[in-house]
Design a protein around this motif. Structure first.
Motif, PDB file in Angstrom:
ATOM      1  N   THR A   1     -50.991 -45.000  -7.351  1.00  0.00           N
ATOM      2  CA  THR A   1     -50.021 -43.742  -7.032  1.00  0.00           C
ATOM      3  C   THR A   1     -50.240 -42.633  -7.820  1.00  0.00           C
ATOM      4  O   THR A   1     -50.973 -42.733  -9.070  1.00  0.00           O
ATOM      5  CB  THR A   1     -48.508 -44.617  -7.397  1.00  0.00           C
ATOM      6  OG1 THR A   1     -48.623 -45.162  -8.825  1.00  0.00           O
ATOM      7  CG2 THR A   1     -48.260 -45.723  -6.756  1.00  0.00           C
TER       8      THR A   1
ATOM      9  N   PHE B   1     -49.859 -53.890 -13.063  1.00  0.00           N
ATOM     10  CA  PHE B   1     -49.184 -53.044 -14.005  1.00  0.00           C
ATOM     11  C   PHE B   1     -49.856 -53.682 -15.646  1.00  0.00           C
ATOM     12  O   PHE B   1     -50.263 -54.878 -15.826  1.00  0.00           O
ATOM     13  CB  PHE B   1     -47.466 -53.310 -14.244  1.00  0.00           C
ATOM     14  CG  PHE B   1     -47.137 -52.839 -12.914  1.00  0.00           C
ATOM     15  CD1 PHE B   1     -46.685 -51.365 -13.048  1.00  0.00           C
ATOM     16  CD2 PHE B   1     -46.745 -53.546 -11.868  1.00  0.00           C
ATOM     17  CE1 PHE B   1     -46.191 -50.828 -11.903  1.00  0.00           C
ATOM     18  CE2 PHE B   1     -46.354 -52.972 -10.695  1.00  0.00           C
ATOM     19  CZ  PHE B   1     -45.936 -51.587 -10.594  1.00  0.00           C
TER      20      PHE B   1
ATOM     21  N   ASP C   1     -54.805 -51.937 -19.828  1.00  0.00           N
ATOM     22  CA  ASP C   1     -54.670 -51.392 -18.434  1.00  0.00           C
ATOM     23  C   ASP C   1     -55.864 -51.902 -17.451  1.00  0.00           C
ATOM     24  O   ASP C   1     -56.716 -52.526 -18.020  1.00  0.00           O
ATOM     25  CB  ASP C   1     -54.609 -49.851 -18.339  1.00  0.00           C
ATOM     26  CG  ASP C   1     -55.827 -49.271 -18.961  1.00  0.00           C
ATOM     27  OD1 ASP C   1     -56.845 -49.807 -18.787  1.00  0.00           O
ATOM     28  OD2 ASP C   1     -55.799 -48.148 -19.428  1.00  0.00           O
TER      29      ASP C   1
ATOM     30  N   GLU D   1     -52.018 -47.841 -11.476  1.00  0.00           N
ATOM     31  CA  GLU D   1     -51.305 -46.825 -11.923  1.00  0.00           C
ATOM     32  C   GLU D   1     -51.845 -45.418 -12.337  1.00  0.00           C
ATOM     33  O   GLU D   1     -51.519 -44.440 -12.202  1.00  0.00           O
ATOM     34  CB  GLU D   1     -50.279 -47.027 -13.278  1.00  0.00           C
ATOM     35  CG  GLU D   1     -49.384 -48.156 -13.074  1.00  0.00           C
ATOM     36  CD  GLU D   1     -48.387 -48.485 -14.048  1.00  0.00           C
ATOM     37  OE1 GLU D   1     -47.289 -47.800 -14.062  1.00  0.00           O
ATOM     38  OE2 GLU D   1     -48.750 -49.176 -14.934  1.00  0.00           O
TER      39      GLU D   1
END
Length: 510
Positions: free
Chosen positions: A284, A308, A342, A265
């Motif tokens: 992204t 994720f 993350d 992400e």
């Protein structure tokens, strides 16, 4: 406007482009007599068998047999169509292709080549600010604190925009750069009273580079107290965030080799993955996975894995991933990292074993449709009971039915989907088939803007559904007859009536 070309334009391009220079960007070539020799990029070449002839302007691999001109090389290497390869080489060679006006095209076309050169100049400016001893200290300290090493920072071109409203503006004026075009790219913003100011201020800059190595946009992470943590370039003639993946230029070769793309992400997640030699990772740009992303990656990969850092993000992404699966027929898997970490923190937490730990998680990713089913079971109360399982299955079938009604997939793909859903839910495939077809027929009849009178059909169905529920509230003994026509509450199409029907079905089933 759209470009078009004929044989004359192709001849101009072939004359203007030197195949050795183009191929040399992808293959390390050495002179061998009158030709150039290197390792073939189209198979696992261990001894140089890839020949490039500058005099004939062709290439040929004498091991795997592939060969052709420079257009064919770009088509194969970049997985482009013939028109895409021609346009790419035309831009590279400075050959102007005629423009055909379309209904929504602007009056004048912009020179994308010149815009890209401006972005590249801006990237160099941002990098120079990052390297300056005092000006870039805050940026370098932040990068160091995130444990991103200098090699990674330089390879991805990290930069810095110092404090002030006109650093880039002044530099552009001094270098004679067109301010209007810099504003078109989103690097500058026009003032209402005239003049320009910088869009990015006190931000760590991440150049966004496309698969062909062109700087098309920027992302900026604030290192001040700006409430907007990240700011991306606005869309421009070069940049569409729904079609762009950060780090693709660096990940492309590994994705092609492994036929798998891993999507994270954030910018730093992607950087840290590459630092740990996980080189098929991209990110992204503040959007969910789109069909355009899947189309882009399908040039290089057969499988997409989304990573994720929370269950909530994963659940939202699962819905989008299933849409992509239906529309593109691309294998999509999802994984949620443990403890809400993350990818960047996950890798650092595992230290020297970070690469292996991340690969283990990715290798155990869950297929998108199964992931959604697991999420749904977890969110519905008593999903482990018979009734709870039925509620979860009904909700899942409704979602799949709506998706299948919206996407036009071929019969073979539909059969694979139905069998997969039936296996997940433990129900006969013909039941899944009937449910999806009912939803598809209704969707076809209620699509907005199709035929006059469609709204009448919709209103009539809603009215009929309302009357059926009114009757059942007064005549519970008719429930079994109604169920022969409307087996489940989810078959009620109007959302508010469906909520009433669910409650009513539960009561009447008792």
């Amino acid at each position: 406007m759209s470009t078009f070309f004929d044989d004359n334009h192709i001849r101009q391009i072939l004359q203007a482009v030197n195949i050795v220079e183009v191929v040399g960007n992808y293959v390390a070539l050495k002179r061998h007599g009158r030709e150039m020799l290197g390792l073939c990029p189209f198979h696992n070449d261990t001894r140089p068998s890839f020949n490039v002839s500058e005099s004939k302007q062709i290439f040929k691999c004498f091991a795997c047999g592939v060969g052709g001109d420079v257009i064919k090389f770009i088509m194969l290497r970049e997985q482009m169509t013939f028109p895409e390869a021609v346009r790419f080489l035309a831009e590279r060679a400075g050959v102007k292709l005629p423009e055909r006006k379309t209904k929504n095209s602007p009056d004048s076309a912009v020179d994308r080549n010149e815009l890209e050169k401006l972005n590249r100049w801006a990237a160099r400016f941002f990098r120079s600010q990052y390297d300056k001893t005092e000006t870039g200290r805050i940026a370098r300290e932040y990068v160091n604190d995130r444990q991103i090493n200098e090699e990674t920072a330089r390879r991805f071109g990290l930069g810095w925009t110092p404090e002030g409203w006109d650093n880039l503006t002044k530099a552009a004026q001094e270098a004679g750069k067109p301010l209007d075009e810099l504003a078109l790219l989103g690097l500058l913003i026009k003032k209402d009273q005239g003049g320009f100011y910088d869009r990015f201020r006190q931000r760590l800059m991440f150049p966004v580079i496309d698969a062909l190595g062109r700087v098309i946009a920027f992302g900026g992470r604030t290192l001040a107290d700006d409430p907007a943590k990240y700011v991306n370039s606005p869309e421009s003639p070069l940049f569409n965030k729904s079609r762009t993946l950060y780090g693709l230029h660096a990940a492309k070769d590994s994705i092609i080799k492994e036929r798998t793309a891993v999507i994270v992400e954030g910018y730093t997640d992607c950087l840290m993955a590459h630092q740990y030699e996980l080189t098929n990772v991209v990110a992204t740009l503040g959007t969910a996975l789109t069909r355009e992303h899947a189309q882009l990656l399908s040039r290089y990969a057969d499988k997409i894995i989304l990573v994720f850092d929370s269950d909530t993000a994963g659940q939202k992404a699962a819905d989008r991933a299933i849409e992509v699966f239906f529309s593109q027929q691309t294998e999509v898997k999802l994984v949620t990292l443990p403890a809400g970490l993350d990818p960047c923190d996950f890798l650092k937490q595992h230290g020297d074993n970070g690469k292996e730990a991340f690969e283990d998680v990715v290798n155990n990713a869950t297929e998108a449709m199964e992931y959604k089913w697991q999420m749904l079971q977890n969110t519905l109360e008593q999903a482990d009971s018979v009734k709870g399982h039925q509620r979860a299955a009904d909700e899942y079938l409704r979602m799949i039915a709506e998706m299948a009604a919206k996407e036009n997939i071929d019969s073979i793909s539909q059969g694979l989907v139905l069998n997969r859903v039936a296996k997940l839910l433990g129900v006969p495939s013909n039941e899944v088939y009937q449910r999806i077809n009912r939803r598809r027929r209704w969707q076809k009849n209620t699509t907005e803007g199709t035929q006059p009178g469609q709204q009448i059909i919709l209103d009539g169905r809603v009215k009929a559904e309302q009357e059926v529920l009114e009757i059942l509230l007064n005549r519970q003994d008719l429930f079994e007859k109604v169920r022969q026509i409307i087996p489940n509450a989810e078959d009620i199409t109007e959302p508010i009536l469906q909520q009433i029907a669910r409650r009513l079905w539960v009561c009447l089933e008792k």
